[in-house]
Design a protein around this motif. Structure first.
Motif, PDB file in Angstrom:
ATOM      1  N   GLY A 131       0.703  -1.598   0.106  1.00  0.00           N
ATOM      2  CA  GLY A 131       0.091  -0.709  -0.080  1.00  0.00           C
ATOM      3  C   GLY A 131       0.762   1.346  -0.160  1.00  0.00           C
ATOM      4  O   GLY A 131      -0.004   2.058   0.067  1.00  0.00           O
ATOM      5  N   ASN A 132       2.333   1.544  -0.271  1.00  0.00           N
ATOM      6  CA  ASN A 132       2.950   2.406   0.107  1.00  0.00           C
ATOM      7  C   ASN A 132       4.277   2.551  -1.231  1.00  0.00           C
ATOM      8  O   ASN A 132       4.832   2.717  -0.789  1.00  0.00           O
ATOM      9  CB  ASN A 132       3.303   2.702   1.283  1.00  0.00           C
ATOM     10  N   TYR A 133       3.787   1.521  -2.384  1.00  0.00           N
ATOM     11  CA  TYR A 133       4.957   1.642  -3.191  1.00  0.00           C
ATOM     12  C   TYR A 133       4.143   3.083  -4.702  1.00  0.00           C
ATOM     13  O   TYR A 133       2.866   3.767  -4.271  1.00  0.00           O
ATOM     14  CB  TYR A 133       4.748   0.423  -4.269  1.00  0.00           C
ATOM     15  N   PRO A 134       5.630   3.216  -5.300  1.00  0.00           N
ATOM     16  CA  PRO A 134       4.842   4.930  -6.191  1.00  0.00           C
ATOM     17  C   PRO A 134       4.275   3.857  -7.024  1.00  0.00           C
ATOM     18  O   PRO A 134       4.090   2.950  -7.577  1.00  0.00           O
ATOM     19  CB  PRO A 134       6.231   4.709  -6.972  1.00  0.00           C
ATOM     20  N   GLU A 135       3.458   4.662  -7.394  1.00  0.00           N
ATOM     21  CA  GLU A 135       2.315   4.904  -8.771  1.00  0.00           C
ATOM     22  C   GLU A 135       2.992   4.503 -10.184  1.00  0.00           C
ATOM     23  O   GLU A 135       2.090   3.976 -10.325  1.00  0.00           O
ATOM     24  CB  GLU A 135       1.336   6.340  -9.051  1.00  0.00           C
ATOM     25  N   ALA A 136       4.198   5.483 -10.146  1.00  0.00           N
ATOM     26  CA  ALA A 136       5.243   5.527 -11.268  1.00  0.00           C
ATOM     27  C   ALA A 136       6.411   5.530 -11.039  1.00  0.00           C
ATOM     28  O   ALA A 136       7.052   5.562 -10.184  1.00  0.00           O
ATOM     29  CB  ALA A 136       4.241   6.110 -12.478  1.00  0.00           C
ATOM     30  N   PHE A 137       7.058   5.138 -12.635  1.00  0.00           N
ATOM     31  CA  PHE A 137       8.577   5.651 -11.651  1.00  0.00           C
ATOM     32  C   PHE A 137       9.547   6.425 -13.579  1.00  0.00           C
ATOM     33  O   PHE A 137       8.515   6.038 -14.584  1.00  0.00           O
ATOM     34  CB  PHE A 137       9.201   4.580 -11.159  1.00  0.00           C
ATOM     35  N   ALA A 138      10.727   7.139 -13.355  1.00  0.00           N
ATOM     36  CA  ALA A 138      11.028   7.654 -15.050  1.00  0.00           C
ATOM     37  C   ALA A 138      12.328   7.118 -14.427  1.00  0.00           C
ATOM     38  O   ALA A 138      13.716   7.232 -12.899  1.00  0.00           O
ATOM     39  CB  ALA A 138      10.811   8.281 -15.288  1.00  0.00           C
ATOM     40  N   LEU A 139      13.328   7.126 -15.846  1.00  0.00           N
ATOM     41  CA  LEU A 139      14.397   6.697 -15.226  1.00  0.00           C
ATOM     42  C   LEU A 139      15.867   7.604 -16.129  1.00  0.00           C
ATOM     43  O   LEU A 139      15.083   7.901 -17.671  1.00  0.00           O
ATOM     44  CB  LEU A 139      14.582   5.426 -15.622  1.00  0.00           C
ATOM     45  N   GLU A 140      16.404   8.039 -15.109  1.00  0.00           N
ATOM     46  CA  GLU A 140      17.248   9.204 -16.610  1.00  0.00           C
ATOM     47  C   GLU A 140      18.621   8.519 -16.256  1.00  0.00           C
ATOM     48  O   GLU A 140      18.992   8.276 -14.968  1.00  0.00           O
ATOM     49  CB  GLU A 140      17.400  10.807 -15.874  1.00  0.00           C
ATOM     50  N   VAL A 141      20.119   8.546 -17.157  1.00  0.00           N
ATOM     51  CA  VAL A 141      21.033   8.902 -17.174  1.00  0.00           C
ATOM     52  C   VAL A 141      22.188  10.092 -17.747  1.00  0.00           C
ATOM     53  O   VAL A 141      22.021  11.308 -18.306  1.00  0.00           O
ATOM     54  CB  VAL A 141      21.629   6.942 -17.378  1.00  0.00           C
ATOM     55  N   CYS A 142      23.105  10.058 -17.163  1.00  0.00           N
ATOM     56  CA  CYS A 142      24.586  11.139 -17.818  1.00  0.00           C
ATOM     57  C   CYS A 142      25.644  10.690 -17.580  1.00  0.00           C
ATOM     58  O   CYS A 142      26.179   9.072 -16.805  1.00  0.00           O
ATOM     59  CB  CYS A 142      24.333  12.263 -16.483  1.00  0.00           C
ATOM     60  N   ASP A 143      26.222  10.922 -18.070  1.00  0.00           N
ATOM     61  CA  ASP A 143      27.942  10.431 -18.532  1.00  0.00           C
ATOM     62  C   ASP A 143      28.424  11.724 -18.040  1.00  0.00           C
ATOM     63  O   ASP A 143      29.168  12.345 -18.541  1.00  0.00           O
ATOM     64  CB  ASP A 143      28.040   9.551 -19.917  1.00  0.00           C
ATOM     65  N   LEU A 144      30.109  11.357 -16.615  1.00  0.00           N
ATOM     66  CA  LEU A 144      30.587  11.556 -16.035  1.00  0.00           C
ATOM     67  C   LEU A 144      31.509  11.302 -16.141  1.00  0.00           C
ATOM     68  O   LEU A 144      32.032  10.341 -15.352  1.00  0.00           O
ATOM     69  CB  LEU A 144      29.970  12.744 -15.009  1.00  0.00           C
ATOM     70  N   PRO A 145      33.087  12.394 -16.338  1.00  0.00           N
ATOM     71  CA  PRO A 145      34.344  11.267 -17.025  1.00  0.00           C
ATOM     72  C   PRO A 145      34.893  11.213 -15.287  1.00  0.00           C
ATOM     73  O   PRO A 145      34.328  12.418 -14.441  1.00  0.00           O
ATOM     74  CB  PRO A 145      35.045  11.934 -17.335  1.00  0.00           C
ATOM     75  N   GLY A 146      35.828  10.345 -14.764  1.00  0.00           N
ATOM     76  CA  GLY A 146      36.499  10.278 -13.592  1.00  0.00           C
ATOM     77  C   GLY A 146      35.961  10.541 -12.226  1.00  0.00           C
ATOM     78  O   GLY A 146      34.024   9.703 -12.464  1.00  0.00           O
TER      79      GLY A 146
END
Length: 337
Positions: free
Chosen positions: A92-107
């Protein structure tokens, strides 16, 4: 149907070196639980000073507009191919929805640098189900070192698995000389085995020592002829010079002997980063002996160097164990091409 991407490396695994670096809220359960390697647990009747004890990341109930987020540094740079947003025990406490984002950073980027970075959305807002595994393929492939999980509007997620292809920095690794070409963090992958009744083949190339028998690869007891085997695709083609076979924790169930064979799969010698190969490896005719059959000691880490045959650059290695049993880790040190 089980998604094929589950056979890939979990880039967000703490065992691979991933870490949860920030979250906007973790009122009920800490963000670090998201990348634990063990299955989520349930403790009936157990409460903390803030509420029900939950094995996951859980935010407070949101009373305004917006969403919650958690930022994870991946254990190795890579391309996400699929995710599991697991909500086990969150009913009864899970999110309704999600999204996933990414980034690429050196070092080694600072938290401020990560916060200012431009993230790309690879999975748009998608509905979630409670108390289950939620599998989603990632079609918008791009190299990433960080992922940001967004949940709408709030709630709890037990585990986040980000399955994909490791993209190591081979320019840097080549400067180190001999490296473990089979290591998961270097792009190695265990692509097939004869049996893994007691322990997964994928454990063989994880970072660090095996923590127990359950953290290695173990087959059932063989009652007929033959022997067990597993095939490792190397992170890069290379000339293997030293082999380590670690049977620690396996005391009454270590293999009696082992041998290793290798091949150079045509077309795969120039960087091996794509997911699951279609090459018919198990039945290939051009396997060559890399390590002759040698005795294995139980509960021991054994190194073979003088016994290793110089057969040139290879892309795949087959570990044969006779007749069955368990191995904690396999290390294949060599010079990448």
């Amino acid at each position: 149907m089980t998604p094929a991407f589950l056979e890939l490396v979990d880039l967000a695994s703490a065992r691979l070196g991933a870490s949860v670096v920030a979250a906007n809220d973790e009122f009920f359960a800490p963000k670090e639980n998201l990348i634990r390697g063990d299955p989520p647990r349930w403790r009936e009747g157990e409460y903390t000073e803030r509420g029900k004890w939950m094995d996951g990341w859980e935010t407070r109930r949101r009373r305004d507009v917006g969403d919650d987020w958690c930022l994870i540094r991946l254990g190795a740079p890579g391309i996400a191919r699929g995710v599991d947003v697991e909500t086990t025990h969150f009913r009864g406490n899970y999110p309704e929805a999600f999204a996933l984002e990414v980034c690429d950073l050196p070092g080694e980027a600072s938290l401020d640098e990560v916060a200012r970075a431009e993230f790309a959305e690879v999975l748009a807002r998608t509905a979630l189900a409670g108390d289950t595994h939620n599998f989603f393929a990632v079609e918008r492939a791009c190299r990433a070192t960080y992922v940001r999980l967004r949940i709408f509007p709030d709630g709890g997620v037990a585990r986040l698995r980000v399955f994909g292809d490791v993209l190591p920095d081979w320019t840097r690794l080549r400067r180190r000389g001999d490296v473990d070409l089979a290591a998961a963090e270097h792009g190695g992958m265990v692509v097939a085995c004869s049996d893994m009744f007691f322990g997964s083949r994928h454990n063989l190339i994880l970072p660090g020592d095996a923590l127990s028998m359950g953290d290695g690869w173990e087959t059932k007891r063989r009652r007929g002829p033959g022997h067990d085997w597993t095939i490792v695709k190397l992170g890069a083609a290379g000339d293997i010079r030293r082999i380590e076979v670690d049977t620690r924790h396996f005391k009454g169930n270590a293999p009696g002997t082992c041998s290793l064979e290798a091949l150079a799969a045509k077309g795969l010698t120039d960087g091996i980063t794509d997911g699951i190969t279609s090459v018919d490896l198990a039945g290939a005719a051009d396997w060559r002996e890399l390590l002759p059959r040698v005795a294995l000691r139980p509960d021991a880490q054994q190194t073979f160097e003088d016994e290793v045959r110089a057969i040139g650059a290879v892309t795949h290695v087959r570990l044969n164990i006779f007749p069955d049993g368990g191995v904690g880790r396999l290390r294949l040190f060599g010079r990448p091409q």
